[in-house]
Design a protein around this motif. Sequence first.
Motif, short mmCIF file in Angstrom:
data_model
loop_
_atom_site.label_atom_id
_atom_site.label_comp_id
_atom_site.label_asym_id
_atom_site.label_seq_id
_atom_site.Cartn_x
_atom_site.Cartn_y
_atom_site.Cartn_z
N ILE A 104 58.95 57.96 15.63
CA ILE A 104 59.48 58.00 16.78
C ILE A 104 58.82 58.49 17.96
CG2 ILE A 104 61.51 58.11 18.20
CD1 ILE A 104 63.12 57.91 15.43
N GLY A 105 58.09 57.93 18.66
CA GLY A 105 57.33 58.48 19.89
C GLY A 105 56.30 59.54 19.10
N ARG A 106 56.39 60.81 19.82
CA ARG A 106 55.30 61.90 19.21
C ARG A 106 56.37 62.87 18.60
NH1 ARG A 106 50.63 63.34 23.84
NH2 ARG A 106 50.03 61.11 23.83
N SER A 107 57.48 62.53 18.05
CA SER A 107 58.12 63.52 17.39
C SER A 107 57.84 63.38 16.02
CB SER A 107 59.56 63.18 17.51
OG SER A 107 60.20 62.14 17.05
N ARG A 108 58.56 64.36 15.10
CA ARG A 108 58.27 64.35 13.62
C ARG A 108 59.33 63.24 12.90
NH1 ARG A 108 61.19 70.11 12.16
NH2 ARG A 108 63.05 69.54 13.25
N PHE A 109 60.16 62.67 13.93
CA PHE A 109 61.30 61.67 13.46
C PHE A 109 60.62 60.46 13.17
CE2 PHE A 109 63.29 65.23 14.85
CZ PHE A 109 64.32 65.56 13.95
N ARG A 110 61.42 59.69 12.13
CA ARG A 110 60.75 58.32 11.71
C ARG A 110 61.91 57.54 11.58
NH1 ARG A 110 55.59 57.85 10.02
NH2 ARG A 110 54.65 59.77 9.73
N ARG A 111 61.69 56.27 11.92
CA ARG A 111 62.84 55.20 11.79
C ARG A 111 62.45 54.05 10.82
NH1 ARG A 111 64.07 52.65 17.00
NH2 ARG A 111 65.35 54.19 17.16
#
Length: 96
Positions: A47-54
């Motif tokens: 998700i964007g440049r964050s460490r989060f994923r979808r």
Amino acid sequence: MTPVIVPEAQNEIANALAISRNAGRLRTAIDRALAAIGANPMIATRIGRSRFRRYILTGRIPYSIVYAETADEIRVVAFAHNARRPGYWKNRLPKN
């Protein structure tokens, strides 16, 4: 690694199962998705440049699992419906 599901995401899963026309199929899809994420945390789209994923569930299941991997765990922060209130869960993401 087994993903850790935060309480808000656990509630969202429970609510989705409660309103599902086919809760068994949804539960199976969730379990498979969590196993896939646990086996390969980089499987989903960042998700964007964050460490989060979808991780988007496939088929007729309009939900995504939003998570982040740290050195110690995989933390599921949301079980989000793909067409309702986009991004409502973003305030759950740590700023670091």
